[in-house]
Each structure stands twice: as C-alpha cells, then as structure tokens.
Design a protein around this motif. Structure first.
Motif, PDB file in Angstrom:
ATOM      1  N   ALA A  32       0.849  -1.199   0.000  1.00 29.34           N
ATOM      2  CA  ALA A  32       0.000   0.000   0.000  1.00 29.34           C
ATOM      3  C   ALA A  32       0.886   1.252   0.000  1.00 29.34           C
ATOM      4  O   ALA A  32       2.083   1.187   0.290  1.00 29.34           O
ATOM      5  CB  ALA A  32      -0.894  -0.009   1.237  1.00 29.34           C
ATOM      6  N   ASP A  33       0.292   2.398  -0.329  1.00 28.70           N
ATOM      7  CA  ASP A  33       1.044   3.656  -0.252  1.00 28.70           C
ATOM      8  C   ASP A  33       1.539   3.843   1.174  1.00 28.70           C
ATOM      9  O   ASP A  33       0.856   3.451   2.119  1.00 28.70           O
ATOM     10  CB  ASP A  33       0.146   4.833  -0.641  1.00 28.70           C
ATOM     11  CG  ASP A  33      -0.076   4.889  -2.143  1.00 28.70           C
ATOM     12  OD1 ASP A  33       0.718   4.252  -2.872  1.00 28.70           O
ATOM     13  OD2 ASP A  33      -1.045   5.531  -2.574  1.00 28.70           O
ATOM     14  N   VAL A  38      -2.549   2.891   8.827  1.00 29.13           N
ATOM     15  CA  VAL A  38      -2.132   3.285  10.163  1.00 29.13           C
ATOM     16  C   VAL A  38      -3.204   4.123  10.878  1.00 29.13           C
ATOM     17  O   VAL A  38      -3.383   5.295  10.604  1.00 29.13           O
ATOM     18  CB  VAL A  38      -0.802   4.094  10.112  1.00 29.13           C
ATOM     19  CG1 VAL A  38       0.345   3.170   9.797  1.00 29.13           C
ATOM     20  CG2 VAL A  38      -0.863   5.212   9.086  1.00 29.13           C
ATOM     21  N   SER A  39      -3.918   3.487  11.774  1.00 30.82           N
ATOM     22  CA  SER A  39      -4.811   4.232  12.652  1.00 30.82           C
ATOM     23  C   SER A  39      -4.002   4.663  13.881  1.00 30.82           C
ATOM     24  O   SER A  39      -2.797   4.410  13.964  1.00 30.82           O
ATOM     25  CB  SER A  39      -5.975   3.346  13.083  1.00 30.82           C
ATOM     26  OG  SER A  39      -5.473   2.329  13.938  1.00 30.82           O
ATOM     27  N   GLU A  40      -4.686   5.244  14.849  1.00 32.90           N
ATOM     28  CA  GLU A  40      -4.005   5.684  16.073  1.00 32.90           C
ATOM     29  C   GLU A  40      -3.299   4.519  16.764  1.00 32.90           C
ATOM     30  O   GLU A  40      -2.291   4.716  17.436  1.00 32.90           O
ATOM     31  CB  GLU A  40      -5.013   6.313  17.061  1.00 32.90           C
ATOM     32  CG  GLU A  40      -5.657   7.606  16.586  1.00 32.90           C
ATOM     33  CD  GLU A  40      -6.836   7.395  15.645  1.00 32.90           C
ATOM     34  OE1 GLU A  40      -7.027   6.253  15.156  1.00 32.90           O
ATOM     35  OE2 GLU A  40      -7.582   8.369  15.390  1.00 32.90           O
ATOM     36  N   LEU A  41      -3.838   3.296  16.590  1.00 35.08           N
ATOM     37  CA  LEU A  41      -3.222   2.146  17.274  1.00 35.08           C
ATOM     38  C   LEU A  41      -1.873   1.784  16.668  1.00 35.08           C
ATOM     39  O   LEU A  41      -0.898   1.570  17.387  1.00 35.08           O
ATOM     40  CB  LEU A  41      -4.175   0.944  17.255  1.00 35.08           C
ATOM     41  CG  LEU A  41      -5.272   1.060  18.305  1.00 35.08           C
ATOM     42  CD1 LEU A  41      -6.610   1.358  17.676  1.00 35.08           C
ATOM     43  CD2 LEU A  41      -5.324  -0.180  19.159  1.00 35.08           C
ATOM     44  N   SER A  42      -1.817   1.753  15.312  1.00 33.14           N
ATOM     45  CA  SER A  42      -0.536   1.469  14.666  1.00 33.14           C
ATOM     46  C   SER A  42       0.462   2.578  14.952  1.00 33.14           C
ATOM     47  O   SER A  42       1.667   2.354  14.975  1.00 33.14           O
ATOM     48  CB  SER A  42      -0.712   1.331  13.159  1.00 33.14           C
ATOM     49  OG  SER A  42      -1.342   0.117  12.834  1.00 33.14           O
ATOM     50  N   ASP A 144       7.940   4.606   7.048  1.00 35.62           N
ATOM     51  CA  ASP A 144       6.655   4.064   6.613  1.00 35.62           C
ATOM     52  C   ASP A 144       6.162   3.116   7.698  1.00 35.62           C
ATOM     53  O   ASP A 144       6.809   2.106   7.985  1.00 35.62           O
ATOM     54  CB  ASP A 144       6.838   3.313   5.283  1.00 35.62           C
ATOM     55  CG  ASP A 144       5.545   2.632   4.826  1.00 35.62           C
ATOM     56  OD1 ASP A 144       4.490   2.853   5.459  1.00 35.62           O
ATOM     57  OD2 ASP A 144       5.608   1.874   3.836  1.00 35.62           O
ATOM     58  N   LEU A 145       5.018   3.456   8.296  1.00 32.54           N
ATOM     59  CA  LEU A 145       4.540   2.657   9.431  1.00 32.54           C
ATOM     60  C   LEU A 145       3.475   1.628   9.049  1.00 32.54           C
ATOM     61  O   LEU A 145       2.856   1.014   9.921  1.00 32.54           O
ATOM     62  CB  LEU A 145       4.029   3.573  10.543  1.00 32.54           C
ATOM     63  CG  LEU A 145       5.137   4.426  11.198  1.00 32.54           C
ATOM     64  CD1 LEU A 145       4.551   5.383  12.221  1.00 32.54           C
ATOM     65  CD2 LEU A 145       6.195   3.533  11.851  1.00 32.54           C
TER      66      LEU A 145
END
Ligand code: ADP
Ligand code: MG
Length: 475
Positions: A32-33, A38-42, A144-145
């Motif tokens: 993915a880009d 990534v939400s707040e949890l990631s 990149d997370l």
C-alpha cells in the motif's frame, strides 16, 4: 590448521497472512502507499489499547502442531523496550517469558542425502516494526509505518545447523510449510520470511560452542550463503590468530560481500522486558487444540514420503509435493493410475506446464485409460506424451478414440509387421550385406523404412526385434 565446525542457530520471522494487524483492525497487506494502513493504534498514540487478533493465535498453534511443538495452554505477552524511529510505541509486543510453542523440529531434506530434523527451541508471537527508508540522495530518512503491528511468528532453533546448505534447506522447508498451512505467503523478497543467522565456529571434536555473532535480517538465501561463508572465514581467522571472537550483532553488505559490526550484543536486560499490562494471557482449551490438530491434514514431508513410496523419483516427488493443492490433485489421479511413477513423469513434463496447478481437463479415469494405451503398446510413450496428451488436455475425450483420430495407434499385428519388414529387407540387399558385415547401426535405416511404409503405425519394439531376426536369418 585445525579443522573447524560451523555452528548455526536461526531466528526466523514469518509475517502472517491475516486480514488485519496483530493488535488492531488496521489492514495487513504488502504494497500500500506509505502510511496508509495506520490508525491511532498502529501509530502508538497514548491512550490506545491493543486487542489480540484471534487469527494470529490460530496460525501460531497450527504451525506449532505441524512442527511437533508442545503447545502452551497459557502464554503471555511482554514488552520489549527500545527507541527507534520505526517503532512508534517505543516498545514491541512480544512473548519473552511464556511463548506459545515450546520445542519441536523441522525435517529438512538435503540434496542426495537422507533428511534430518532441526531442533527448535520455541516459537513466539510478536508484532513487526515499521520501515525506515534511506533513499539515495535524500538527506532525510523516511518512515513508513504500514508494517508496524504486522503479526509475526518468530521460530527460534537450537544451535543445530552445521552449514549454509542446511540453512538453505531449513528456510526452503519453512517457506514450503507456511504456504502449505496457508498462514503466510512466505515471500522472502517482500520480507514475509526473513532470518537472523547466529554463527560460531569451534575446532572439530570440541564439546563447547564458540562465541557467536548474529547477522541480522537476511531476506535472500543467496545473500545468506555469502554472509555465512564470509563470517565463518572471519571467525576462523580470528581464532587461528589467537584472538577472540566478540559477541556482536552484524550486518551483511551485498556490495562488498562482507559483514560488519552493528553493535556489541545487547543483553535481555537492555530491553527492560516486562509483562504487557494491556494484554491478558492467552489461554487455550483442549478442544481448541484438538480441533486445529484435526484440521492440519497431511504435512509436506509426509506427502514427499508418500510419493517416494509410490516409486516417484526424488526430483519429481519434490516438485509435485512442493505445493499442497498440487499434491492433492496428483494424489487423486495416482489413486486410479496403473503406473503412478510413470504418471509422475507425465505430470511434471506435460501436465504442470499446461495447467499451472489448475485441475487438468482430463478426468482421472481418462488419464488411467491413456496410461493403459501406453502400457499395451497401442500408442508409443513418445506420441502419448507429445501429441495425445496435449490434445486431450485441450479437448478432453476418450483417449483410445482420440488416438485413432490422430493416427497414433501402433500396429502390433505380427502378420502386418512381418510383411512390411520382409519387403524392406528384400528391397535393400546391399544394406543387408553391410549390416551382416558389422554395420549394426543400419538397424536405424531399416526401422525408418518400416515406419515410412506403415505410416508410423508400426510398434517399435516389436518391429525392431522382428528386423533383427530377419537380418540374422539372411547371414
Ligand atoms: P539470546 O537470548 O541472546 O537471544 P538465545 O540463546 O536465545 O540468545 O539464542 C539465539 C539464537 O542463537 C538461537 O537460534 C540459538 O540457537 C543461537 N545460538 C546460541 N548460541 C549459539 C552459538 N554458540 N553458535 C551459534 N548459534 C548459537
Ligand atoms: Mg533471542
């Protein structure tokens, strides 16, 4: 110079093919880009709480059962603390004290040798970190997370491997197994499967292990082989020189083919491991484990053995047994085949290149009818493989009827063969004389003539023995 033995232990990381991440609902997918999963949890925002992905546990138990591990009825999560740009929470959730699987072993197969089993220490669940990107020419590092929080299994072996070849066999076997079980795509290029290689050397016959170095993050077997070769030479040179190997974490540089120190080995206390207070223990019931055990089915090394027991040659057994679906399909055809070993040859040379693992258009009983035609000498093995079978795979139908249509039925009628052979022998007295004087290679000429006259329908074995008789007779 003394002879040295290489001792290797592996820490293999497998990214699991779950829909979502290990401890939150963010998508788990490659490609993915950057920073789009990534939400707040990631991102590790304060106040967020992890919740365990059930699938990660299921996959861990499946792998553990396949590898003959002891499954922990109760396992726990710990925090491994360190500071790095790609680790947003400042710690990694892992299992340090009570991992989910203990012991076990992976059977490996080495070229030309009987297999052996590599002992495992344990398997634990953890999460992956993000990725730092250092692009050439860019003065800044990018982060990149997307990968942060991806579910991983870490499989830790005992120091039980003795060569780069064994490492190769272990990694290939592991890749095959995780694919077989459907728990990971096992793709080394994309980092789904990678390993840290711990290496030491010791004089042959020595009972104690030498000091080890760990080479981080090998995601190509080609690089791993080179890294091991370099590291073994480096360590032996040190020992021979009367120096000591320092326990270190090292990295491999593919450009120069060398390893270099990243840091002196950190100890467990550097990571300040402690139980993660946000995650309760994982408690497994007997029912749950039994159910997963029953869902396993045949395992790759069992499939290989089954094929070899059918008389299939080693290389073909390895190829057919590489993939579970491929094996299961072959197995259904072999069950009704008059000659499974010959079926395997047709399968490898003609069927797999045509079907690419899809179900062949020709049904199992039709396939066995085709093999019957070969065995009865009605169609030559060569014609069956190169003409009849490809045709049937395109347009399935009755093999005998199709062989007829294609003019591939061989004539084994001895009256017919004899009359043609006699004609050919009579028409070529000079060749017969030459044959009798010792030019036995002329048998090819006579065969060719008979084939021409019979329009290719003469059964070759029968024809050849007839011709030899006739040619001897005129002597
Ligand atoms: P740590 O606790 O420092 O991570 P472990 O005892 O867990 O170290 O071992 C990590 C890996 O190193 C394991 O795969 C193990 O088999 C391997 N290993 C341990 N000692 C040696 C050695 N002397 N030579 C090669 N590999 C080793
Ligand atoms: Mg360790």
């Amino acid at each position: 110079m003394a002879n040295y033995e290489t001792v290797i232990g592996l820490e293999t990381h497998v990214q699991l093919a779950t829909e979502s991440k290990a401890f939150c609902a963010d998508r788990n997918a490659f490609g993915a880009d950057p920073n789009h999963q990534v939400s707040e949890l990631s991102l590790g925002y304060p106040g967020t709480l992890p919740f365990l992905n059930e699938r990660q546990v299921e996959f861990a138990v499946k792998l553990g059962l396949a590898l003959g591990c002891q499954i922990s009825r109760r396992s726990t999560f710990d925090r491994k603390n360190y500071f790095y740009a790609d680790l947003p929470k400042g710690y990694q959730i892992t299992q340090d004290e009570h991992p989910i699987c203990i012991g076990g072993h992976l059977p490996i197969r080495l070229d030309g040798a009987t297999g052996r089993s590599i002992k495992l220490h344990h398997i634990h669940m953890e999460e992956d970190a993000g990725k730092s990107i250092h692009a050439a020419g860019d003065p800044h590092s990018q982060v990149d997370l997307n990968r942060a929080g991806t579910p991983l299994l870490e499989i830790v072996t005992e120091p039980d491997l003795r060569s780069a070849e064994e490492v190769d066999a272990f990694m290939s076997g592991m890749r095959q197994l995780v694919r077989w079980l459907g728990i990971s795509d096992g793709n080394m290029e994309e980092g789904s499967l990678r390993c840290d290689v711990n290496i030491s050397v010791r004089p042959e016959g020595s009972a104690e292990y030498g000091t080890r170095c760990e080479i981080k993050n090998m995601n190509s077997m080609r690089f791993a082989r080179r890294a091991i070769a370099y590291e073994v030479d480096r360590q032996i040179a040190l020992v021979e020189d009367g120096q000591e190997v320092t326990q270190q974490t090292r990295q491999f540089d593919p450009e120069s083919g060398t390893t270099s120190a990243l840091r002196d080995k950190e100890n467990a206390h550097d990571y300040r491991y402690f139980p993660d207070p946000d995650l309760p223990p994982v408690v497994l019931t007997e029912d749950y484990i039994t159910q997963l055990r029953e869902s396993l089915g045949i395992l790759p090394w069992e499939a290989y053995k089954e094929l070899v027991a059918l008389g299939v040659e080693a290389d073909e057994a390895a190829l057919i047994g590489e993939d579970r679906q491929r094996f299961e399909t072959f197995r259904r055809y072999a069950a009704v085949s008059p000659a499974p070993a010959e079926l395997a040859k047709l399968w490898v040379n003609r069927v797999l290149p045509n079907t690419r693992d899809a179900e062949p258009a020709l049904a199992p009983d039709q396939f066995s009818a085709l093999q019957g035609l070969i065995r009865d000498g009605k169609v030559s093995a060569a014609n069956a493989a190169s003409r009849l079978l490809p045709d049937l795979l395109e347009r399935p139908g009755d093999p005998a009827g199709r062989a007829e249509q294609l003019g591939l039925i061989q004539n084994t009628d001895s009256g017919f063969l004899e009359s043609i052979a006699r004609e050919v022998v009579t028409a070529n007295p000079d060749k017969v004389a030459a044959y009798r004087k010792g030019k036995k290679g002329l048998i090819g000429f006579f065969m060719g003539e008979v084939m021409k006259k019979s329009k290719g329908s003469a059964e070759p074995k029968e024809t050849q023995s007839l011709l030899r008789e006739m040619l001897a007779e005129t002597e």
